[in-house]
Write an enzyme that holds these catalytic residues in place. Structure first.
Site, PDB file in Angstrom:
ATOM      1  N   LYS A 285       0.843  -1.192   0.000  1.00  8.79           N
ATOM      2  CA  LYS A 285       0.000   0.000   0.000  1.00  8.79           C
ATOM      3  C   LYS A 285       0.881   1.246   0.000  1.00  8.79           C
ATOM      4  O   LYS A 285       1.931   1.250   0.652  1.00  8.79           O
ATOM      5  CB  LYS A 285      -0.875   0.026   1.267  1.00  8.79           C
ATOM      6  N   ARG A 359     -10.192 -11.462   1.492  1.00 13.05           N
ATOM      7  CA  ARG A 359     -11.046 -12.491   0.880  1.00 13.05           C
ATOM      8  C   ARG A 359     -10.389 -13.864   0.941  1.00 13.05           C
ATOM      9  O   ARG A 359     -11.073 -14.875   0.946  1.00 13.05           O
ATOM     10  CB  ARG A 359     -11.390 -12.079  -0.558  1.00 13.05           C
TER      11      ARG A 359
HETATM   12  N1  BES Z   1      -8.225  -3.800   4.081  1.00  7.18           N
HETATM   13  C1  BES Z   1      -8.360  -3.377   2.739  1.00  7.18           C
HETATM   14  C2  BES Z   1      -9.674  -2.641   2.481  1.00  7.18           C
HETATM   15  C3  BES Z   1      -9.809  -1.279   3.106  1.00  7.18           C
HETATM   16  C4  BES Z   1      -9.445  -0.146   2.399  1.00  7.18           C
HETATM   17  C5  BES Z   1     -10.354  -1.139   4.357  1.00  7.18           C
HETATM   18  C6  BES Z   1      -9.617   1.097   2.971  1.00  7.18           C
HETATM   19  C7  BES Z   1     -10.517   0.109   4.925  1.00  7.18           C
HETATM   20  C8  BES Z   1     -10.157   1.225   4.232  1.00  7.18           C
HETATM   21  C9  BES Z   1      -8.316  -4.580   1.807  1.00  7.18           C
HETATM   22  O1  BES Z   1      -7.522  -5.626   2.245  1.00  7.18           O
HETATM   23  C10 BES Z   1      -7.745  -4.107   0.533  1.00  7.18           C
HETATM   24  O2  BES Z   1      -6.629  -3.721   0.504  1.00  7.18           O
HETATM   25  N2  BES Z   1      -8.553  -4.148  -0.513  1.00  7.18           N
HETATM   26  C11 BES Z   1      -8.139  -3.702  -1.807  1.00  7.18           C
HETATM   27  C12 BES Z   1      -8.657  -4.680  -2.831  1.00  7.18           C
HETATM   28  C13 BES Z   1      -8.081  -4.479  -4.198  1.00  7.18           C
HETATM   29  C14 BES Z   1      -6.605  -4.804  -4.205  1.00  7.18           C
HETATM   30  C15 BES Z   1      -8.811  -5.372  -5.165  1.00  7.18           C
HETATM   31  C16 BES Z   1      -8.720  -2.309  -2.033  1.00  7.18           C
HETATM   32  O3  BES Z   1      -9.829  -2.043  -1.599  1.00  7.18           O
HETATM   33  O4  BES Z   1      -8.023  -1.488  -2.619  1.00  7.18           O
HETATM   34 MN    MN Z   2      -5.502  -5.398   1.685  1.00  4.50          MN
END
Ligand code: BES
Ligand code: MN
Ligand code: ZN
Length: 506
Positions: A285, A359
Site C-alpha cells: 500500500k 477475501r
Molecule cells: N483492508 C483493505 C480494504 C480497506 C481499504 C479497508 C480502505 C478500509 C479502508 C483490503 O484488504 C484491501 O486492501 N482491498 C483492496 C482490494 C483491491 C486490491 C482489489 C482495495 O480495496 O483497494
Molecule cells: Mn488489503
C-alpha cells in the site's frame, strides 16, 4: 458508570443536579406568515417552572434541538434543561444522539445526575426510550486512553433515571437497562481491540485476549488453531496471507450453546476478518493508505462483540464464531503476485494482488464454518476500499446468496438505526474472476464494482447452499463523526447492534 432506576418517584432522587427535557413548539400566527417558537414544559415540576419563569431571559429558550439552559433552585439544586426540538420529530436515533451529547456536556462537570426520565420518554415507549438513552450515554462514555501517562477520567459516575411510572414496571425496565449495558459493554470491548496498536495487538495476543475476555461465560467453548492446525486443515489461502508474517496465524473458534437446545433452536455462524495489520504485502500500500490499517481486524471485532453480547445475554440461539487472525506483511517468504494457491475447498486461486488478502482469509474460514453445518452464515470484514466509493464511509454494504437472509439483516439494521445497503452479485462479476491458469483469480479485471466482486469471490467458498450474507464494514466500522455516540477518531462499534437484533430474532 452506575445506572439506577427510580420508579414511582415523586421528587427528584438528587437535590444536587437534575436534568429535564424541553420541547419546542411552532406557533403560526393566524393569517400571517410569521411564526414564533415556544417552549413545551408541561411535564416540569412547579418549582422548576417557577424558577425558570422568574428569570427574564428564559423566554428566549424555546427547547430547540440540542439547546441547553441551566438554572438553580433556591434549595441549591442545579437544573439542566435540554432541548429536544419538536416532539413529533424525536426518534430513538435522535434520542440516542442527544443522550450522547448530554453525556459529553455533563461528564466533566458533575459527579452524579438525576434524569427526569418521563420527559425523555418518546412515543410513550419507556423501554425503547431507556434503551436508546443508555446506548447513547454508554457508547459516548468510551475513551481509548490506556496509553496516556496522565488520564483524565470523567467526573460523572452515577446516573439515576427518575420516573413517576408505577414501581410494578421496575423488573421489565431493569432488564432493559441491564441488557442494553451488556451490548454496549461488548461494543466497547470490540472498540478496544480495534483501536489497539498493531505492534501490541499481534495475531497471537489478539487470540489470547479474546479467550481471556470470554473465559467463564456460560455455554461458551473455545479453541484456537495455529499454523500447524491450519496446515492440517489445508487452509492454503489463509496460510498464504500469513507467509510474510513473523507471527502465527490464529483461527479462533468459539461456540455458544444456549442452555435449552431444541430442534427449533437456530445455529448461526459468524465469521470475521481479523487482519491485525494490512501492509498490502508485496502489492504494498502507498504510505498514506497504510496508516490506520490496524483497523483491518474490525470485522472480527464486530462479530466477536455480537457473539459476546449474545452469550452474556443467554439468548436462545446457537452461535459459531470464527475469527481469522494474521497480519499481511512482507518478508522473504511473503506470497508474491502470480502465486497459485490451493484453498481449503480445493479450488486453486491465482493471487494477482496480495493486497486483496481479506477475501483469502475469509474464503478458508467460510469453508471451515460451513462444516459446522449452521443454518446461516454472516461474515463481517473491512474488505474493500470500493465500498467507501459506492456507499460513502457511513453505510455498511451487504451482499449475499439468499435474499430472505439479506432482508432480515436489513430489517435489523433498520430496527437499530444503522445504515446498510445491498449491493448486487451478478454473473458478470463471477465471470470477471476467471483466471487463465487457475480456478479463480483474487481480483477482477477492472476495479469497478470492487465490493461486489470481492463478494462474488467469497460466494465460491460457501457450500451446501447455506444462506450467507457478507457485510463490508470498511467504511462504517471506522470513525463516524456524524454520530454523537461514536468517536470522531477510531472504531465506531457500529453494526454490532444490528447483529444482536438479528440474533435475538433468529
Ligand atoms: N483492508 C483493505 C480494504 C480497506 C481499504 C479497508 C480502505 C478500509 C479502508 C483490503 O484488504 C484491501 O486492501 N482491498 C483492496 C482490494 C483491491 C486490491 C482489489 C482495495 O480495496 O483497494
Ligand atoms: Mn488489503
Ligand atoms: Zn485488508
Amino acid at each position: 458508570m452506575k445506572y439506577t432506576l427510580n420508579l414511582g418517584a415523586k421528587e427528584f432522587s438528587s437535590d444536587n443536579v437534575v436534568l429535564v427535557s424541553a420541547f419546542e413548539k411552532t406557533i403560526e400566527a393566524k393569517g400571517k406568515t410569521k411564526e414564533s417558537k415556544a417552549i413545551v414544559n408541561t411535564h416540569w415540576s412547579k418549582e422548576i417552572k417557577a424558577a425558570f419563569e422568574k428569570i427574564k431571559t428564559s423566554v428566549d429558550f424555546t427547547g430547540t434541538a440540542g439547546s441547553t439552559y441551566t438554572l438553580h433552585l433556591e434549595n441549591g439544586t442545579t437544573v439542566l434543561v435540554y432541548g429536544l426540538g419538536e416532539k413529533k420529530a424525536v426518534t430513538f436515533e435522535t434520542l440516542r444522539n442527544h443522550s450522547a451529547k448530554i453525556y459529553k456536556a455533563i461528564a466533566a462537570k458533575y459527579k452524579e445526575v438525576a434524569i427526569q426520565f418521563d420527559g425523555f420518554t418518546i412515543k410513550s415507549k419507556a423501554d425503547e426510550s431507556l434503551n436508546a438513552m443508555v446506548e447513547g450515554i454508554s457508547l459516548a462514555d468510551y475513551k481509548f486512553d490506556r496509553h496516556f501517562v496522565t488520564k483524565t477520567p470523567a467526573k460523572l459516575t452515577e446516573i439515576t433515571f427518575d420516573s413517576a411510572a408505577k414501581k410494578t414496571g421496575l423488573k421489565k425496565l431493569q432488564k432493559t437497562l441491564d441488557d442494553t449495558l451488556v451490548v454496549t459493554e461488548s461494543i466497547n470491548v470490540g472498540r478496544n481491540f480495534v483501536n489497539e496498536a498493531p505492534n501490541i495487538l499481534r495475531s497471537t495476543t489478539y487470540a489470547k485476549e479474546v479467550l481471556e475476555d470470554i473465559k467463564g461465560t456460560k455455554g461458551v467453548k473455545s479453541k484456537v488453531l495455529g499454523r500447524a492446525e491450519l496446515k492440517k486443515e489445508k487452509m492454503g489461502l489463509f496460510l498464504s496471507v500469513n507467509d510474510g508474517s513473523a507471527y502465527e496465524p490464529q483461527l479462533v473458534h468459539l461456540t455458544y450453546t444456549p442452555s435449552k437446545m431444541t430442534k427449533k433452536t437456530k445455529h448461526i455462524a459468524l465469521v470475521g476478518k481479523g487482519l491485525v495489520f494490512d501492509t498490502g504485502g508485496y502489492s504494498l500500500k502507498p504510505s498514506g493508505s497504510m496508516v490506520n490499517m490496524k483497523f483491518d481486524m474490525a470485522g472480527s471485532a464486530t462479530v466477536y462483540s455480537a457473539f459476546r453480547a449474545v452469550a452474556k445475554l443467554g439468548l436462545d440461539v446457537k452461535i459459531t464464531c470464527i475469527l481469522g487472525m494474521t497480519d499481511n506483511a512482507v518478508n522473504e517468504h511473503a506470497t508474491m503476485p502470480d502465486a497459485i494457491v490451493k484453498a481449503r475447498n480445493g479450488l486453486s486461486v491465482e493471487i494477482l494482488n496480495t493486497d486483496a488478502e481479506g477475501r483469502l482469509v475469509l474464503a478458508d474460514c467460510l469453508d471451515y464454518a460451513c462444516d459446522q453445518k449452521p443454518d446461516a452464515i454472516i461474515d463481517s470484514a473491512t474488505l474493500t476500499g470500493a465500498v467507501l466509493v459506492s456507499l460513502g464511509n457511513q453505510v455498511c454494504g451487504i451482499m449475499g446468496n439468499d435474499q430472505k437472509l439479506t432482508d432480515k439483516i436489513l430489517k435489523s439494521a433498520k430496527n437499530t438505526d444503522e445504515y446498510m445497503w445491498q449491493l448486487p452479485i451478478i454473473q458478470e462479476f463471477h465471470d470477471d474472476l476467471k483466471s487463465p491458469v487457475a480456478d479463480l483469480k483474487n481480483i477482477g479485471g477492472s476495479s469497478f464494482g470492487g465490493s461486489s466482486k470481492a463478494a462474488a469471490f467469497l460466494s465460491k467458498f460457501v457450500k451446501n447452499d447455506i444462506p450467507w450474507a457478507h457485510l463490508d464494514i470498511a467504511g462504517i466500522g471506522d470513525s463516524q463523526g456524524h454520530k454523537a455516540y461514536c468517536p470522531t477518531k477510531g472504531a465506531s462499534g457500529l453494526i454490532v447492534r444490528t447483529l444482536v437484533d438479528f440474533l435475538k430474532n433468529a
